[in-house]
Motif scaffolding. Structure first.
Motif, PDB file in Angstrom:
ATOM      1  N   ASP A  63     -67.064 -48.972  19.493  1.00 39.89           N
ATOM      2  CA  ASP A  63     -66.063 -48.033  19.982  1.00 39.89           C
ATOM      3  C   ASP A  63     -64.709 -48.410  19.387  1.00 39.89           C
ATOM      4  N   ALA A  64     -64.305 -47.705  18.356  1.00 35.75           N
ATOM      5  CA  ALA A  64     -63.050 -48.011  17.670  1.00 35.75           C
ATOM      6  C   ALA A  64     -61.836 -47.515  18.448  1.00 35.75           C
ATOM      7  N   ASP A  65     -62.055 -46.732  19.500  1.00 37.08           N
ATOM      8  CA  ASP A  65     -60.945 -46.197  20.277  1.00 37.08           C
ATOM      9  C   ASP A  65     -60.344 -47.218  21.242  1.00 37.08           C
ATOM     10  N   ARG A  66     -61.050 -48.306  21.455  1.00 35.10           N
ATOM     11  CA  ARG A  66     -60.544 -49.332  22.377  1.00 35.10           C
ATOM     12  C   ARG A  66     -59.326 -50.014  21.766  1.00 35.10           C
ATOM     13  N   ILE A  67     -58.413 -50.390  22.617  1.00 35.27           N
ATOM     14  CA  ILE A  67     -57.194 -51.049  22.165  1.00 35.27           C
ATOM     15  C   ILE A  67     -57.485 -52.520  21.934  1.00 35.27           C
ATOM     16  N   ASN A  68     -57.158 -52.995  20.748  1.00 35.92           N
ATOM     17  CA  ASN A  68     -57.327 -54.417  20.448  1.00 35.92           C
ATOM     18  C   ASN A  68     -56.195 -55.205  21.071  1.00 35.92           C
ATOM     19  N   ARG A  69     -56.554 -56.330  21.634  1.00 36.29           N
ATOM     20  CA  ARG A  69     -55.533 -57.235  22.156  1.00 36.29           C
ATOM     21  C   ARG A  69     -55.013 -58.081  21.002  1.00 36.29           C
ATOM     22  N   ASN A  70     -54.039 -58.895  21.276  1.00 40.74           N
ATOM     23  CA  ASN A  70     -53.467 -59.743  20.228  1.00 40.74           C
ATOM     24  C   ASN A  70     -54.491 -60.696  19.633  1.00 40.74           C
ATOM     25  N   ASP A  71     -55.478 -61.088  20.433  1.00 41.76           N
ATOM     26  CA  ASP A  71     -56.485 -62.012  19.921  1.00 41.76           C
ATOM     27  C   ASP A  71     -57.620 -61.292  19.185  1.00 41.76           C
ATOM     28  N   GLY A  72     -57.515 -59.969  19.018  1.00 46.08           N
ATOM     29  CA  GLY A  72     -58.520 -59.212  18.283  1.00 46.08           C
ATOM     30  C   GLY A  72     -59.697 -58.763  19.130  1.00 46.08           C
ATOM     31  N   ASN A  73     -59.700 -59.095  20.394  1.00 44.83           N
ATOM     32  CA  ASN A  73     -60.784 -58.731  21.292  1.00 44.83           C
ATOM     33  C   ASN A  73     -60.475 -57.377  21.922  1.00 44.83           C
ATOM     34  N   ASN A  74     -61.451 -56.473  21.913  1.00 41.23           N
ATOM     35  CA  ASN A  74     -61.212 -55.154  22.506  1.00 41.23           C
ATOM     36  C   ASN A  74     -62.060 -54.912  23.742  1.00 41.23           C
ATOM     37  N   VAL A  75     -62.499 -55.975  24.397  1.00 44.25           N
ATOM     38  CA  VAL A  75     -63.326 -55.843  25.594  1.00 44.25           C
ATOM     39  C   VAL A  75     -62.434 -55.528  26.790  1.00 44.25           C
ATOM     40  N   ASP A  76     -62.751 -54.448  27.475  1.00 38.16           N
ATOM     41  CA  ASP A  76     -62.028 -54.044  28.682  1.00 38.16           C
ATOM     42  C   ASP A  76     -62.855 -54.505  29.875  1.00 38.16           C
TER      43      ASP A  76
END
Length: 83
Positions: A32-45
């Motif tokens: 899911d490329a729509d997720r926002i990446n955090r500063n650490d590159g992880n996009n897990v919500d």
């Protein structure tokens, strides 16, 4: 994300050959490329993942209860109602 129902359906029908192995599974995975990446590159919500976990838990418990009742019914039929 892996669409579990689709993967199980394909595995049960023999659509995944043993030669496919992990490669066969990787073809059904989606990102899911729509997720926002955090500063650490992880996009897990975590909230979204916990919602999915709760949904899966409810489904699992309901199916486990149905299976248990079905086995109990079969046991009663086999023993002809005797204990």
């Amino acid at each position: 994300d892996v669409p579990f129902e689709d993967v199980m359906r394909k595995a049960a029908s023999g659509a995944f050959a043993e030669a496919d192995g992990v490669e066969g599974l990787e073809r059904v995975m989606s990102v899911d490329a729509d997720r926002i990446n955090r500063n650490d590159g992880n996009n897990v919500d975590i909230d979204y993942e916990m919602t999915l976990l709760a949904e899966n838990s409810v489904m699992y418990n309901a199916l486990a209860r149905q299976l248990s009742q079905r086995i109990s019914l079969l046991r009663t039929v086999i023993t002809e109602g005797r204990r």
